[in-house]
Design a protein around this motif. Structure first.
Motif, PDB file in Angstrom:
ATOM      1  N   ALA A 141      57.115  45.048  79.952  1.00 37.75           N
ATOM      2  CA  ALA A 141      55.679  45.300  80.123  1.00 37.75           C
ATOM      3  C   ALA A 141      55.060  44.262  81.056  1.00 37.75           C
ATOM      4  O   ALA A 141      54.270  44.605  81.953  1.00 37.75           O
ATOM      5  CB  ALA A 141      54.975  45.291  78.770  1.00 37.75           C
ATOM      6  N   GLN A 142      55.423  42.999  80.885  1.00 27.75           N
ATOM      7  CA  GLN A 142      54.871  41.942  81.731  1.00 27.75           C
ATOM      8  C   GLN A 142      55.270  42.128  83.192  1.00 27.75           C
ATOM      9  O   GLN A 142      54.528  41.765  84.101  1.00 27.75           O
ATOM     10  CB  GLN A 142      55.322  40.572  81.226  1.00 27.75           C
ATOM     11  N   GLN A 143      56.444  42.719  83.412  1.00 27.71           N
ATOM     12  CA  GLN A 143      56.924  42.949  84.769  1.00 27.71           C
ATOM     13  C   GLN A 143      56.366  44.231  85.381  1.00 27.71           C
ATOM     14  O   GLN A 143      56.655  44.541  86.541  1.00 27.71           O
ATOM     15  CB  GLN A 143      58.452  42.980  84.778  1.00 27.71           C
ATOM     16  N   GLY A 144      55.580  45.001  84.604  1.00 27.94           N
ATOM     17  CA  GLY A 144      54.925  46.185  85.149  1.00 27.94           C
ATOM     18  C   GLY A 144      55.614  47.499  84.869  1.00 27.94           C
ATOM     19  O   GLY A 144      55.241  48.528  85.440  1.00 27.94           O
ATOM     20  N   SER A 145      56.615  47.498  83.978  1.00 28.36           N
ATOM     21  CA  SER A 145      57.291  48.746  83.615  1.00 28.36           C
ATOM     22  C   SER A 145      56.551  49.452  82.486  1.00 28.36           C
ATOM     23  O   SER A 145      55.839  48.817  81.713  1.00 28.36           O
ATOM     24  CB  SER A 145      58.723  48.458  83.163  1.00 28.36           C
ATOM     25  N   VAL A 146      56.761  50.763  82.374  1.00 29.20           N
ATOM     26  CA  VAL A 146      56.205  51.532  81.265  1.00 29.20           C
ATOM     27  C   VAL A 146      57.038  51.257  80.022  1.00 29.20           C
ATOM     28  O   VAL A 146      58.270  51.245  80.078  1.00 29.20           O
ATOM     29  CB  VAL A 146      56.194  53.042  81.576  1.00 29.20           C
ATOM     30  N   VAL A 147      56.361  51.030  78.902  1.00 30.05           N
ATOM     31  CA  VAL A 147      57.027  50.754  77.626  1.00 30.05           C
ATOM     32  C   VAL A 147      56.466  51.688  76.558  1.00 30.05           C
ATOM     33  O   VAL A 147      55.428  52.319  76.742  1.00 30.05           O
ATOM     34  CB  VAL A 147      56.848  49.278  77.204  1.00 30.05           C
ATOM     35  N   SER A 148      57.152  51.758  75.420  1.00 30.72           N
ATOM     36  CA  SER A 148      56.675  52.558  74.299  1.00 30.72           C
ATOM     37  C   SER A 148      56.886  51.790  73.003  1.00 30.72           C
ATOM     38  O   SER A 148      57.932  51.178  72.795  1.00 30.72           O
ATOM     39  CB  SER A 148      57.415  53.896  74.232  1.00 30.72           C
ATOM     40  N   PHE A 149      55.859  51.866  72.130  1.00 31.89           N
ATOM     41  CA  PHE A 149      55.952  51.205  70.836  1.00 31.89           C
ATOM     42  C   PHE A 149      55.098  51.968  69.825  1.00 31.89           C
ATOM     43  O   PHE A 149      54.170  52.692  70.197  1.00 31.89           O
ATOM     44  CB  PHE A 149      55.524  49.736  70.934  1.00 31.89           C
ATOM     45  N   PRO A 150      55.391  51.793  68.537  1.00 34.46           N
ATOM     46  CA  PRO A 150      54.601  52.478  67.511  1.00 34.46           C
ATOM     47  C   PRO A 150      53.228  51.842  67.344  1.00 34.46           C
ATOM     48  O   PRO A 150      53.035  50.660  67.633  1.00 34.46           O
ATOM     49  CB  PRO A 150      55.443  52.318  66.244  1.00 34.46           C
ATOM     50  N   THR A 151      52.276  52.651  66.894  1.00 22.69           N
ATOM     51  CA  THR A 151      50.949  52.162  66.542  1.00 22.69           C
ATOM     52  C   THR A 151      50.606  52.739  65.173  1.00 22.69           C
ATOM     53  O   THR A 151      51.440  53.385  64.548  1.00 22.69           O
ATOM     54  CB  THR A 151      49.870  52.583  67.572  1.00 22.69           C
ATOM     55  N   ASP A 152      49.391  52.540  64.740  1.00 21.14           N
ATOM     56  CA  ASP A 152      48.957  53.113  63.465  1.00 21.14           C
ATOM     57  C   ASP A 152      48.651  54.601  63.589  1.00 21.14           C
ATOM     58  O   ASP A 152      48.504  55.296  62.589  1.00 21.14           O
ATOM     59  CB  ASP A 152      47.731  52.377  62.930  1.00 21.14           C
ATOM     60  N   THR A 153      48.546  55.092  64.814  1.00 19.27           N
ATOM     61  CA  THR A 153      48.340  56.521  65.039  1.00 19.27           C
ATOM     62  C   THR A 153      49.619  57.062  65.671  1.00 19.27           C
ATOM     63  O   THR A 153      50.677  56.946  65.087  1.00 19.27           O
ATOM     64  CB  THR A 153      47.085  56.777  65.902  1.00 19.27           C
ATOM     65  N   LEU A 154      49.525  57.625  66.841  1.00 20.08           N
ATOM     66  CA  LEU A 154      50.711  58.144  67.530  1.00 20.08           C
ATOM     67  C   LEU A 154      51.407  57.021  68.300  1.00 20.08           C
ATOM     68  O   LEU A 154      50.758  56.066  68.720  1.00 20.08           O
ATOM     69  CB  LEU A 154      50.292  59.251  68.496  1.00 20.08           C
ATOM     70  N   PRO A 155      52.731  57.131  68.519  1.00 20.60           N
ATOM     71  CA  PRO A 155      53.394  56.141  69.371  1.00 20.60           C
ATOM     72  C   PRO A 155      52.752  56.118  70.758  1.00 20.60           C
ATOM     73  O   PRO A 155      52.286  57.146  71.255  1.00 20.60           O
ATOM     74  CB  PRO A 155      54.844  56.646  69.448  1.00 20.60           C
ATOM     75  N   ALA A 156      52.741  54.948  71.369  1.00 19.36           N
ATOM     76  CA  ALA A 156      52.082  54.777  72.663  1.00 19.36           C
ATOM     77  C   ALA A 156      53.085  54.672  73.799  1.00 19.36           C
ATOM     78  O   ALA A 156      54.179  54.130  73.634  1.00 19.36           O
ATOM     79  CB  ALA A 156      51.227  53.509  72.634  1.00 19.36           C
ATOM     80  N   LEU A 157      52.679  55.175  74.952  1.00 18.43           N
ATOM     81  CA  LEU A 157      53.260  54.789  76.221  1.00 18.43           C
ATOM     82  C   LEU A 157      52.268  53.807  76.809  1.00 18.43           C
ATOM     83  O   LEU A 157      51.044  54.045  76.759  1.00 18.43           O
ATOM     84  CB  LEU A 157      53.415  55.981  77.167  1.00 18.43           C
ATOM     85  N   ALA A 158      52.748  52.699  77.364  1.00 18.02           N
ATOM     86  CA  ALA A 158      51.833  51.648  77.811  1.00 18.02           C
ATOM     87  C   ALA A 158      52.361  50.983  79.078  1.00 18.02           C
ATOM     88  O   ALA A 158      53.570  50.940  79.321  1.00 18.02           O
ATOM     89  CB  ALA A 158      51.670  50.607  76.701  1.00 18.02           C
TER      90      ALA A 158
END
Length: 192
Positions: free
Chosen positions: A12-29
């Motif tokens: 993420a710090q290098q500018g790539s798209v990442v995915s992780f769980p949240t309290d709602t739907l999983p995120a793309l970030a």
């Protein structure tokens, strides 16, 4: 590709798209300055804005523009529902990269999730531009395996963690009050 938390933060710090769980739907970030990558990978229409997610409200307020009375109202809502499944759409400052909301440059959606995993990641990456993990118009993907199948180039947290299947509630500040845009995880009295 499934990665450790450390590797995900680095990506993420290098500018790539990442995915992780949240309290709602999983995120793309992704970093806000790389928002175009989310539109590309999701095949998302430019008219659909992204939101900014952070580990604390203080990190998000700099992306807003409002007078002291408005900011006080926003803080009251944040104190009640953040961290949590509430997205607030607020007037945007000029610090918001143009690529986050191409149809209305002067508003921005903001959220602090109620997920220890998401908060830990966001505390290390800083503010990220986010959207649900799915191709535009398709159902949300709920597991790391599903996300990996659809987005093989995305760095996905390697733990298969239960996330919610309900999106965040979305409210917008308009003319000195709140307007409900989407019902979701959080119920706000007088806005349902």
């Amino acid at each position: 590709m499934q990665v450790s938390s450390f590797q995900l933060v680095q990506a993420a710090q290098q500018g790539s798209v990442v995915s992780f769980p949240t309290d709602t739907l999983p995120a793309l970030a992704v970093r806000p300055d790389r928002a175009e990558l989310l539109y590309q990978i999701k095949q998302r229409e430019a008219q659909k804005p992204l939101i900014l997610m952070a580990a604390s409200p203080q990190e998000l307020w700099k992306f807003t523009h409002g007078d002291p009375a408005e900011r006080s109202s926003w803080q009251v809502m944040a104190d009640c529902y953040w961290p949590g499944g509430l997205t607030m759409v607020l007037p945007a400052s000029d610090r918001v990269p143009a690529g986050l909301n191409m149809t209305d440059r002067w508003t921005i959606g903001l959220r602090v999730p109620n997920s220890s995993i998401a908060l830990d990641i966001l505390s290390q990456t800083g503010v990220l531009a986010t959207s649900s993990a799915n191709l535009s118009g398709q159902p949300a993907l709920l597991t790391a395996e599903e996300i990996d199948r659809h987005f093989p180039t995305v760095a996905i947290l390697d733990r298969n963690i239960e996330t919610g299947a309900v999106p965040s509630t979305v409210i917008r500040w308009s003319d000195g009050g709140w307007q409900l845009l989407r019902s979701g995880l959080v119920t706000i009295p007088d806005l349902q």
